[in-house]
Design a protein around this motif. Structure first.
Motif, PDB file in Angstrom:
ATOM      1  N   PRO A 167     -11.673   4.669  12.038  1.00  0.00           N
ATOM      2  CA  PRO A 167     -12.886   5.495  12.153  1.00  0.00           C
ATOM      3  C   PRO A 167     -14.030   4.782  12.868  1.00  0.00           C
ATOM      4  CG  PRO A 167     -12.694   4.613   9.938  1.00  0.00           C
ATOM      5  CD  PRO A 167     -11.455   4.195  10.663  1.00  0.00           C
ATOM      6  N   PHE A 168     -13.940   3.461  12.958  1.00  0.00           N
ATOM      7  CA  PHE A 168     -14.967   2.665  13.637  1.00  0.00           C
ATOM      8  C   PHE A 168     -14.347   1.318  13.987  1.00  0.00           C
ATOM      9  CE2 PHE A 168     -15.646   2.802   9.001  1.00  0.00           C
ATOM     10  CZ  PHE A 168     -15.293   1.510   8.660  1.00  0.00           C
ATOM     11  N   ASP A 169     -15.054   0.522  14.768  1.00  0.00           N
ATOM     12  CA  ASP A 169     -14.576  -0.823  15.089  1.00  0.00           C
ATOM     13  C   ASP A 169     -14.550  -1.656  13.816  1.00  0.00           C
ATOM     14  OD1 ASP A 169     -14.673   0.128  17.634  1.00  0.00           O
ATOM     15  OD2 ASP A 169     -16.282  -1.191  18.331  1.00  0.00           O
ATOM     16  N   GLY A 170     -13.436  -2.343  13.586  1.00  0.00           N
ATOM     17  CA  GLY A 170     -13.372  -3.147  12.375  1.00  0.00           C
ATOM     18  C   GLY A 170     -12.043  -3.849  12.225  1.00  0.00           C
ATOM     19  N   MET A 171     -11.703  -4.130  10.965  1.00  0.00           N
ATOM     20  CA  MET A 171     -10.513  -4.920  10.670  1.00  0.00           C
ATOM     21  C   MET A 171      -9.857  -4.400   9.392  1.00  0.00           C
ATOM     22  SD  MET A 171     -10.374  -9.070  10.192  1.00  0.00           S
ATOM     23  CE  MET A 171     -10.988  -9.295  11.864  1.00  0.00           C
ATOM     24  N   VAL A 172      -8.529  -4.484   9.366  1.00  0.00           N
ATOM     25  CA  VAL A 172      -7.783  -4.081   8.177  1.00  0.00           C
ATOM     26  C   VAL A 172      -7.965  -5.147   7.102  1.00  0.00           C
ATOM     27  CG1 VAL A 172      -5.502  -3.606   7.223  1.00  0.00           C
ATOM     28  CG2 VAL A 172      -6.105  -2.768   9.504  1.00  0.00           C
ATOM     29  N   ALA A 173      -8.490  -4.737   5.961  1.00  0.00           N
ATOM     30  CA  ALA A 173      -8.700  -5.669   4.855  1.00  0.00           C
ATOM     31  C   ALA A 173      -7.534  -5.657   3.876  1.00  0.00           C
ATOM     32  CB  ALA A 173      -9.991  -5.328   4.118  1.00  0.00           C
ATOM     33  N   GLU A 174      -6.840  -4.515   3.781  1.00  0.00           N
ATOM     34  CA  GLU A 174      -5.722  -4.412   2.845  1.00  0.00           C
ATOM     35  C   GLU A 174      -4.771  -3.316   3.318  1.00  0.00           C
ATOM     36  OE1 GLU A 174      -4.916  -3.774  -1.965  1.00  0.00           O
ATOM     37  OE2 GLU A 174      -6.931  -3.549  -1.115  1.00  0.00           O
ATOM     38  N   LYS A 175      -3.481  -3.615   3.236  1.00  0.00           N
ATOM     39  CA  LYS A 175      -2.450  -2.644   3.604  1.00  0.00           C
ATOM     40  C   LYS A 175      -1.680  -2.268   2.349  1.00  0.00           C
ATOM     41  CE  LYS A 175       1.639  -2.205   6.569  1.00  0.00           C
ATOM     42  NZ  LYS A 175       2.536  -2.936   7.499  1.00  0.00           N
ATOM     43  N   MET A 176      -1.548  -0.949   2.098  1.00  0.00           N
ATOM     44  CA  MET A 176      -0.981  -0.496   0.830  1.00  0.00           C
ATOM     45  C   MET A 176       0.262   0.369   0.997  1.00  0.00           C
ATOM     46  SD  MET A 176      -4.647   0.329  -0.947  1.00  0.00           S
ATOM     47  CE  MET A 176      -5.466   0.609   0.622  1.00  0.00           C
ATOM     48  N   ALA A 177       0.822   0.447   2.198  1.00  0.00           N
ATOM     49  CA  ALA A 177       2.042   1.234   2.416  1.00  0.00           C
ATOM     50  C   ALA A 177       2.855   0.603   3.536  1.00  0.00           C
ATOM     51  CB  ALA A 177       1.707   2.682   2.750  1.00  0.00           C
ATOM     52  N   GLU A 178       4.161   0.717   3.429  1.00  0.00           N
ATOM     53  CA  GLU A 178       5.062   0.160   4.433  1.00  0.00           C
ATOM     54  C   GLU A 178       5.920   1.267   5.034  1.00  0.00           C
ATOM     55  OE1 GLU A 178       5.028  -2.776   5.589  1.00  0.00           O
ATOM     56  OE2 GLU A 178       3.758  -3.814   4.127  1.00  0.00           O
ATOM     57  N   VAL A 179       6.593   0.937   6.127  1.00  0.00           N
ATOM     58  CA  VAL A 179       7.487   1.890   6.792  1.00  0.00           C
ATOM     59  C   VAL A 179       8.567   2.341   5.813  1.00  0.00           C
ATOM     60  CG1 VAL A 179       9.186   2.165   8.632  1.00  0.00           C
ATOM     61  CG2 VAL A 179       7.053   0.930   9.076  1.00  0.00           C
ATOM     62  N   GLY A 180       8.819   3.648   5.783  1.00  0.00           N
ATOM     63  CA  GLY A 180       9.839   4.200   4.895  1.00  0.00           C
ATOM     64  C   GLY A 180       9.282   4.764   3.611  1.00  0.00           C
ATOM     65  N   GLU A 181       8.023   4.482   3.296  1.00  0.00           N
ATOM     66  CA  GLU A 181       7.420   5.014   2.075  1.00  0.00           C
ATOM     67  C   GLU A 181       6.885   6.423   2.321  1.00  0.00           C
ATOM     68  OE1 GLU A 181       4.719   2.615  -0.176  1.00  0.00           O
ATOM     69  OE2 GLU A 181       5.530   0.748   0.646  1.00  0.00           O
ATOM     70  N   TRP A 182       6.972   7.233   1.278  1.00  0.00           N
ATOM     71  CA  TRP A 182       6.405   8.583   1.326  1.00  0.00           C
ATOM     72  C   TRP A 182       4.979   8.516   0.779  1.00  0.00           C
ATOM     73  CZ3 TRP A 182       8.122  13.070   3.423  1.00  0.00           C
ATOM     74  CH2 TRP A 182       7.403  14.235   3.110  1.00  0.00           C
ATOM     75  N   VAL A 183       4.050   9.029   1.544  1.00  0.00           N
ATOM     76  CA  VAL A 183       2.645   8.967   1.131  1.00  0.00           C
ATOM     77  C   VAL A 183       2.094  10.377   1.000  1.00  0.00           C
ATOM     78  CG1 VAL A 183       2.197   6.689   2.125  1.00  0.00           C
ATOM     79  CG2 VAL A 183       1.931   8.722   3.546  1.00  0.00           C
ATOM     80  N   GLN A 184       1.145  10.517   0.089  1.00  0.00           N
ATOM     81  CA  GLN A 184       0.525  11.808  -0.183  1.00  0.00           C
ATOM     82  C   GLN A 184      -0.919  11.810   0.324  1.00  0.00           C
ATOM     83  OE1 GLN A 184       1.990  14.430  -1.424  1.00  0.00           O
ATOM     84  NE2 GLN A 184       3.894  13.579  -2.252  1.00  0.00           N
ATOM     85  N   THR A 185      -1.419  12.999   0.566  1.00  0.00           N
ATOM     86  CA  THR A 185      -2.823  13.112   0.953  1.00  0.00           C
ATOM     87  C   THR A 185      -3.702  12.629  -0.198  1.00  0.00           C
ATOM     88  OG1 THR A 185      -2.885  15.384   0.147  1.00  0.00           O
ATOM     89  CG2 THR A 185      -2.385  15.066   2.472  1.00  0.00           C
ATOM     90  N   GLY A 186      -4.755  11.904   0.147  1.00  0.00           N
ATOM     91  CA  GLY A 186      -5.674  11.395  -0.861  1.00  0.00           C
ATOM     92  C   GLY A 186      -5.306  10.038  -1.410  1.00  0.00           C
ATOM     93  N   ASN A 187      -4.069   9.566  -1.164  1.00  0.00           N
ATOM     94  CA  ASN A 187      -3.668   8.238  -1.623  1.00  0.00           C
ATOM     95  C   ASN A 187      -3.960   7.213  -0.531  1.00  0.00           C
ATOM     96  OD1 ASN A 187      -2.740   9.341  -3.987  1.00  0.00           O
ATOM     97  ND2 ASN A 187      -0.596   9.424  -3.327  1.00  0.00           N
ATOM     98  N   PRO A 188      -4.799   6.200  -0.798  1.00  0.00           N
ATOM     99  CA  PRO A 188      -5.157   5.221   0.238  1.00  0.00           C
ATOM    100  C   PRO A 188      -3.936   4.479   0.770  1.00  0.00           C
ATOM    101  CG  PRO A 188      -6.643   5.056  -1.640  1.00  0.00           C
ATOM    102  CD  PRO A 188      -5.512   5.950  -2.063  1.00  0.00           C
TER     103      PRO A 188
END
Length: 363
Positions: A167-188
């Protein structure tokens, strides 16, 4: 005998004797002015560096993570793709709607051609009812194209929503999902931080309210950053004091932040008073005590073309080397007597034999 000459000689001798007597009555003293030191009056408050913008990014549609190359510490510009969901079905549906739109556009062109033929022939050579039917067919074709254009735009947006972008210039501070995972709307899925626009929040005791309100800039020191102390701007002050801690929050904009300064770091904000509010120091030789134990100094005051001794009761602070801090009782312009002060009396005539300009003391 020359009486005029004798009289003048007698008067000169009398004046000389009188002046010598006055000089003998004046106690010789040495004076100095207080030393101002704003560094001793500075106040330090520790706080935490935070980012102006921290975003917890979640997908706008549920799906399977197909791309997640943005690891912790990954830098991105606004609009860069950080995570991609599997959009195969969405793209297939988009293609189907695009084909439907192409067919509708072709039908619209054909309907327009047939309507133009009827109009060109005119009512005399072409049945009116048939021309009206062609007008209706053309209008329905226009509506069909508009509806399909909306469906295509909607499906393109659905495809776009399978991507999580910065959404703006910056840096990833934490990654909470990996390839192959199913993610839902609203879940970071990622926590994204603006590392350029930083600020320092400190809690200031209410006793220092006047000091903070009278300053727009502070010095900031950041331990472990490798950066020297730099000047920063006070962005905001809390309008209320915390009733539990009796402190109020001050927010400082870190305009000179460097790549070594990170959110979450501890930093110190240093508030310095103006020169008028600087600490006053004098040599310890000037300090005396009264019979009842009060701390006092003698000050040289002007009196009839000369000087007299004036006693000042003072409150002292910490001692530093040969100097002692005076909390109250002295003005920076006072001439403090530090030699010849042992036997002085109030309003006693004095003669200044030495006036010393104080130099910056050693720390």
């Amino acid at each position: 005998m020359n009486f005029n000459r004798t009289s003048r000689l007698f008067c000169s001798l009398a004046v000389g004797i009188a002046c010598q007597a006055v000089a003998q009555d004046q106690t010789p003293v040495s004076v100095t002015k207080p030393l101002l030191d704003a560094n001793e009056s500075r106040f330090q408050f520790t706080g935490t560096i935070t980012s102006e913008r921290v975003a917890s990014l979640s997908p706008r549609v549920a799906g399977l993570v197909a791309k997640a190359d943005a690891e912790m510490g990954y830098s991105a510009k606004a609009g860069d793709v950080l995570v991609g969901l599997d959009d195969t079905l969405a793209r297939m549906e988009l293609r189907e709607e695009e084909l439907n739109l192409e067919a509708a556009e072709a039908d619209l062109i054909n309907s327009k051609r047939r309507l133009d033929e009827a109009v060109n022939l005119g009512d005399a050579n072409f049945p009116r009812s048939e021309r009206e039917n062609r007008e209706t067919t053309y209008r329905m074709a226009q509506i069909a194209v508009s509806r399909l254009e909306t469906l295509v735009a909607t499906q393109r947006e659905i495809v776009e929503r399978h991507r999580i972008i910065a959404p703006f210039d910056g840096m990833v501070a934490e990654k909470m999902a990996e390839v192959g995972e199913w993610v839902q709307t609203g879940n970071p899925v990622l926590r994204f931080v603006d590392t350029e626009s930083l600020r320092l929040d400190v809690q200031v005791p209410q006793e220092q309210l006047a000091l903070v309100m009278g300053s727009d800039t502070v010095m900031v020191e950041i331990a472990g950053s490798g950066e020297k102390a730099f000047e920063a701007h006070i962005e905001a002050r809390s309008p209320q004091v915390d009733p539990q801690t009796r402190t109020f929050q001050v927010r400082i904009q870190l305009d000179n932040s460097s790549p070594n300064v990170k959110p979450g770091m501890s930093a110190v904000a240093i508030f310095k008073p103006s020169s008028e509010d600087a600490s006053v120091f004098i040599t310890r030789d000037a300090i005396l005590r009264t019979a009842d134990g009060q701390v006092m100094v003698w000050v040289a005051e002007s009196s009839g073309g000369g000087f007299k001794a004036s006693r000042r009761i003072v409150q002292t602070g910490p001692t530093s080397g040969d100097y002692i801090q005076i909390v109250s009782g002295l003005q920076p312009s006072d001439q403090v007597i530090y030699q010849g002060n042992e036997l002085l009396q109030e309003d006693q005539a004095i003669r200044i034999v030495e006036s010393v300009i104080p130099i910056e003391r050693e720390r």
